[in-house]
Design an enzyme around this catalytic site. Structure first.
Site, PDB file in Angstrom:
ATOM      1  N   CYS A 151     -11.039   2.858  -0.131  1.00  0.00           N
ATOM      2  CA  CYS A 151      -9.627   3.186   0.115  1.00  0.00           C
ATOM      3  C   CYS A 151      -9.267   2.424   1.379  1.00  0.00           C
ATOM      4  O   CYS A 151     -10.022   2.462   2.371  1.00  0.00           O
ATOM      5  CB  CYS A 151      -9.469   4.694   0.338  1.00  0.00           C
ATOM      6  SG  CYS A 151      -7.817   5.165   0.909  1.00  0.00           S
ATOM      7  N   CYS A 167      -4.326  -1.710  -1.754  1.00  0.00           N
ATOM      8  CA  CYS A 167      -4.487  -0.279  -2.032  1.00  0.00           C
ATOM      9  C   CYS A 167      -5.479  -0.172  -3.181  1.00  0.00           C
ATOM     10  O   CYS A 167      -5.264  -0.761  -4.247  1.00  0.00           O
ATOM     11  CB  CYS A 167      -3.125   0.300  -2.435  1.00  0.00           C
ATOM     12  SG  CYS A 167      -3.187   1.991  -3.042  1.00  0.00           S
ATOM     13  N   HIS A 226      -7.253   2.924   3.620  1.00  0.00           N
ATOM     14  CA  HIS A 226      -7.035   3.732   4.823  1.00  0.00           C
ATOM     15  C   HIS A 226      -8.354   3.971   5.585  1.00  0.00           C
ATOM     16  O   HIS A 226      -8.338   4.208   6.783  1.00  0.00           O
ATOM     17  CB  HIS A 226      -6.457   5.113   4.461  1.00  0.00           C
ATOM     18  CG  HIS A 226      -4.987   5.110   4.165  1.00  0.00           C
ATOM     19  ND1 HIS A 226      -4.448   4.515   3.055  1.00  0.00           N
ATOM     20  CD2 HIS A 226      -3.938   5.647   4.847  1.00  0.00           C
ATOM     21  CE1 HIS A 226      -3.130   4.696   3.061  1.00  0.00           C
ATOM     22  NE2 HIS A 226      -2.801   5.381   4.123  1.00  0.00           N
ATOM     23  N   GLU A 262      -3.129   8.396   8.290  1.00  0.00           N
ATOM     24  CA  GLU A 262      -1.674   8.244   8.446  1.00  0.00           C
ATOM     25  C   GLU A 262      -1.193   8.852   9.767  1.00  0.00           C
ATOM     26  O   GLU A 262      -0.252   8.372  10.375  1.00  0.00           O
ATOM     27  CB  GLU A 262      -0.927   8.910   7.279  1.00  0.00           C
ATOM     28  CG  GLU A 262      -0.990   8.145   5.964  1.00  0.00           C
ATOM     29  CD  GLU A 262      -0.113   6.881   5.941  1.00  0.00           C
ATOM     30  OE1 GLU A 262       0.969   6.880   6.545  1.00  0.00           O
ATOM     31  OE2 GLU A 262      -0.530   5.895   5.297  1.00  0.00           O
ATOM     32  N   ASP A 302       0.876  -1.175   0.000  1.00  0.00           N
ATOM     33  CA  ASP A 302       0.000   0.000   0.000  1.00  0.00           C
ATOM     34  C   ASP A 302       0.911   1.222   0.000  1.00  0.00           C
ATOM     35  O   ASP A 302       2.122   1.104   0.198  1.00  0.00           O
ATOM     36  CB  ASP A 302      -0.889  -0.002   1.255  1.00  0.00           C
ATOM     37  CG  ASP A 302      -1.803   1.225   1.320  1.00  0.00           C
ATOM     38  OD1 ASP A 302      -2.433   1.546   0.290  1.00  0.00           O
ATOM     39  OD2 ASP A 302      -1.881   1.881   2.373  1.00  0.00           O
ATOM     40  N   SER A 303       0.324   2.401  -0.178  1.00  0.00           N
ATOM     41  CA  SER A 303       1.123   3.629  -0.116  1.00  0.00           C
ATOM     42  C   SER A 303       1.558   3.917   1.325  1.00  0.00           C
ATOM     43  O   SER A 303       2.462   4.713   1.542  1.00  0.00           O
ATOM     44  CB  SER A 303       0.297   4.791  -0.655  1.00  0.00           C
ATOM     45  OG  SER A 303      -0.914   4.895   0.064  1.00  0.00           O
TER      46      SER A 303
HETATM   47  N1  DGL Z   1      -4.755   3.278   0.751  1.00  0.00           N
HETATM   48  C1  DGL Z   1      -4.842   3.734  -0.569  1.00  0.00           C
HETATM   49  C2  DGL Z   1      -6.066   3.345  -1.305  1.00  0.00           C
HETATM   50  O1  DGL Z   1      -6.661   2.361  -0.948  1.00  0.00           O
HETATM   51  C3  DGL Z   1      -4.141   4.919  -1.047  1.00  0.00           C
HETATM   52  C4  DGL Z   1      -4.245   6.187  -0.279  1.00  0.00           C
HETATM   53  C5  DGL Z   1      -3.342   7.171  -0.960  1.00  0.00           C
HETATM   54  O2  DGL Z   1      -2.137   6.886  -0.984  1.00  0.00           O
HETATM   55  O3  DGL Z   1      -3.829   8.160  -1.498  1.00  0.00           O
HETATM   56  O4  DGL Z   1      -6.460   3.977  -2.264  1.00  0.00           O
END
Ligand code: DGL
Length: 276
Positions: free
Chosen positions: A188, A77, A190, A156, A14-15
């Site tokens: 997402c 991600c 996150h 984050e 993931d990012s």
């Molecule tokens: N967790 C990520 C997603 O599911 C990316 C969030 C990001 O880096 O913008 O899209």
């Protein structure tokens, strides 16, 4: 690549911390699996970057994880799943599982009125990743999408209960609230960390869909089908790699996974960047 067997780890990337929500779902279902995770914390967010940049970063992450002899790659991600899944599937010698299909299938299965909301990064929403998949499955479904880019920094930073987040959530979700949705896809990885405030804002009658749960079922199905499920009775090992200082990652990951994590390694971006 060495020989792959049940003992080989499952790779996740993931990012940043978002993919840990998927790790949690997979380890809940498959506690004996070994796991290697990469969070590209030096280059988060992916969601506001161009498709070509996200594809490039995704290939770098995948190549790094391949060196760990992974048996399966989970693109934990949604942004990378939206734009890079096909490239990854076409170029890697192992199967690659993304977030969009499991999340869409689960949302459609859950929704009674087939009026579904989707929230995600700019990239996921602008690429219409979920609405395309949902409309393939059910052309009559009504899908309303909204990009919520500010949610990622709150996640984050671990500010999951902050008043500022509540205000941002109220602003982002106000339009969706008037559409009659009964299901909201957290598009997402996150966002499940912010579930409490999102649920409060959207209302208790709306079911939140976290793609991690259905993705974990797909991981299990694949491992069973290929005879690659880890037969060990011991808890699986977990190893974490990040591209920027690990302190914050450790704090959030421990809170999130509910255990102490000792093996977090920082890697240099140069190590990641593919030599051309
Ligand atoms: N967790 C990520 C997603 O599911 C990316 C969030 C990001 O880096 O913008 O899209």
């Amino acid at each position: 690549m060495n020989n792959i067997d049940g003992n080989s780890p499952i790779g996740f990337f993931d990012s940043g911390i978002g993919g840990l929500t998927v790790v949690r779902s997979v380890t809940n279902l498959l506690p004996n699996e070994n796991i290697v995770y990469f969070g590209d914390t030096a280059r988060v967010p992916y969601g506001s970057k161009s498709n070509s940049t996200v594809i490039e970063y995704s290939m770098e992450a995948a190549n790094f994880l391949l060196k760990k002899n992974i048996k399966l790659l989970v693109v934990a991600c949604n942004t990378a799943s939206s734009v890079a899944l096909e490239t990854l599937q076409n170029n890697l010698p192992i199967p690659v599982i993304g977030m969009i299909e499991p999340g869409s299938d689960y949302a459609l299965h859950t929704s009674q009125n087939k009026i579904i909301g989707v929230i995600g990064t700019y990239s996921t929403i602008n690429n219409r990743a979920y609405s395309t998949r949902l409309h393939i499955l059910d052309p009559n479904a009504k899908v309303y999408e909204k990009a919520c880019p500010l949610f990622v920094p709150f996640a984050e930073e671990g500010l999951v209960d902050h008043e500022a987040l509540r205000l941002v959530a109220a602003e982002y979700l106000s339009e969706l609230k008037s559409k009659g949705i009964d299901t909201l896809v957290l598009g997402c990885t996150h966002y499940p960390t912010l579930k409490k405030i999102i649920q409060n804002e959207i209302g208790p009658e709306v079911t939140l869909i976290d793609s991690g749960t259905p993705a974990a079922n797909i991981v299990e199905d694949y491992l069973l089908e290929k005879g690659l499920k880890n037969s060990s009775h011991l808890p699986g090992t977990q190893e974490f790699f990040v591209s920027d200082v690990p302190a914050k990652f450790k704090e959030i990951a421990e809170r999130f996974l509910g255990k102490v994590i000792s093996n977090i390694h920082k890697i240099d971006l140069e190590e990641l960047i593919i030599q051309r």
